[in-house]
Design a protein around this motif. Structure first.
Motif, short mmCIF file in Angstrom:
data_model
loop_
_atom_site.label_atom_id
_atom_site.label_comp_id
_atom_site.label_asym_id
_atom_site.label_seq_id
_atom_site.Cartn_x
_atom_site.Cartn_y
_atom_site.Cartn_z
N ALA A 242 0.84 -1.19 0.00
CA ALA A 242 0.00 0.00 0.00
C ALA A 242 0.88 1.24 0.00
O ALA A 242 1.92 1.27 0.66
N PRO A 243 0.49 2.27 -0.73
CA PRO A 243 1.27 3.51 -0.73
C PRO A 243 1.22 4.15 0.65
O PRO A 243 0.24 4.00 1.38
N PRO A 244 2.27 4.87 1.03
CA PRO A 244 2.26 5.52 2.34
C PRO A 244 1.15 6.56 2.43
O PRO A 244 0.82 7.21 1.44
N ALA A 245 0.57 6.65 3.59
CA ALA A 245 -0.51 7.61 3.79
C ALA A 245 0.02 9.03 3.64
O ALA A 245 1.13 9.35 4.10
#
Length: 329
Positions: free
Chosen positions: A317-320
């Motif tokens: 998942a991409p970093p928030a």
């Protein structure tokens, strides 16, 4: 008596021969008149017409088709029909000719190429020509120019494509089959999907590969769920297809499910993007809303020859994104 018999017989034979000759002459005149009528019909028809021999060479062409392709009639005679077919459609045209050789008439869409390189789209109504020995000796086809209608349909498809991409924020991308396969590149695995029993095998092999790539459990679950949805629909609506798994880069997996079903009609594409649980009796449609929501991108290529769906998901998942605040906070 003998001479009288001979004379009478000769007179009778002469009368019979004369009558037969007149009958033949009348029949021949009718045949010539019929041939002339059919030739006028063919040469003045609004549709393009050509006749091919058993080696696919042009043996007859009317003026309408010659004008459509930018040639004289004489310049087309004796040449291979493939000389007048757009090169991208040679394989498709060869498939239709093979059906003629098997004795099957059909109506289909094809793309011609003029002498100046311009494309002309036609609807072809083709029939095999069979001799008295039941041997294939060529084919006859009437070609109706639909270029303007095809261009309008292309405009409508492009408008629909851009609208869907904008409305889904670039997540559902309408592409051609070649574009999808070029994006995918070589497969890591390939699996035939023909029966319900094949689904478990497909889920297992995809799960192993995705897990080995380092995909975390939650993302792996979503990925397998979408793969299952697409393959299930391929079996249900298109009698199966082919599943392949690809690595777009070191961080993204792409699952491609391709079938040879009837495809999704262009008019239904907005429903694919926007209607939850969308499905139709003749298309691969159920679950697209879920795929769009769960995957990074969904690539869709569909036409009457089948549907190809490609779902892409990053391994991690991409970093928030960090929250932003007004400058005076």
């Amino acid at each position: 008596k003998g001479w009288v018999f001979v004379a009478v017989t000769a007179i009778l034979l002469y009368g019979m021969i004369q009558r037969h000759t007149r009958t033949l002459q009348h029949t021949q005149a009718q045949l010539q008149e019929s041939e002339a009528w059919y030739r006028r019909l063919i040469t003045t028809a609004e549709e393009g017409i050509w006749v091919l021999d058993a080696r696919d060479r042009v043996t007859f062409v009317n003026q309408r088709l010659a004008d459509l392709l930018g040639y004289s009639v004489d310049a087309m005679l004796g040449r291979s029909a493939f000389d007048f077919i757009d090169p991208d459609w040679h394989t498709d045209f060869a498939r239709h000719l093979a059906r003629r050789q098997q004795g099957s008439p059909e109506t289909y869409e094809s793309c011609l190429q003029r002498g100046d390189g311009e494309k002309r789209w036609v609807i072809a109504s083709a029939t095999p020509i069979i001799d008295t020995r039941e041997q294939y000796i060529g084919s006859f086809a009437m070609l109706t120019d639909i270029t303007e209608r095809h261009q309008l349909n292309e405009f409508q498809r492009e408008f629909t494509r851009k609208t869907i991409e904008a409305a889904t924020e670039g997540k559902l991308l309408i592409r051609t089959r070649d574009e999808v396969m070029q994006l995918a590149g070589p497969p890591i695995i390939r699996q035939t999907i023909a029966r319900v029993e094949d689904l478990e095998v497909a889920r297992h092999v995809v799960s192993e590969q995705a897990g080995a790539s380092g995909m975390d459990e939650d993302r792996l679950y979503d990925f397998i769920l979408c793969v299952s949805e697409a393959t299930t629909n391929a079996i249900k609506h298109a009698n199966g297809g082919m599943l392949s798994l690809h690595c777009l880069d070191t961080m993204t997996l792409l699952a491609v499910i391709a079938d040879q079903g009837p495809g999704i009609q262009a008019i239904h594409l907005p429903e694919v993007a926007f209607k939850y649980g969308y499905t139709t009796a003749v298309s691969l449609g159920m679950g697209y809303k879920a795929m769009i929501a769960l995957m990074d991108h969904v690539y869709l290529a569909t036409d009457p020859g089948g549907t190809t769906v490609a779902i892409a998901l990053a391994v991690h998942a991409p970093p928030a994104a960090a929250p932003t605040f007004p400058g005076d906070w």
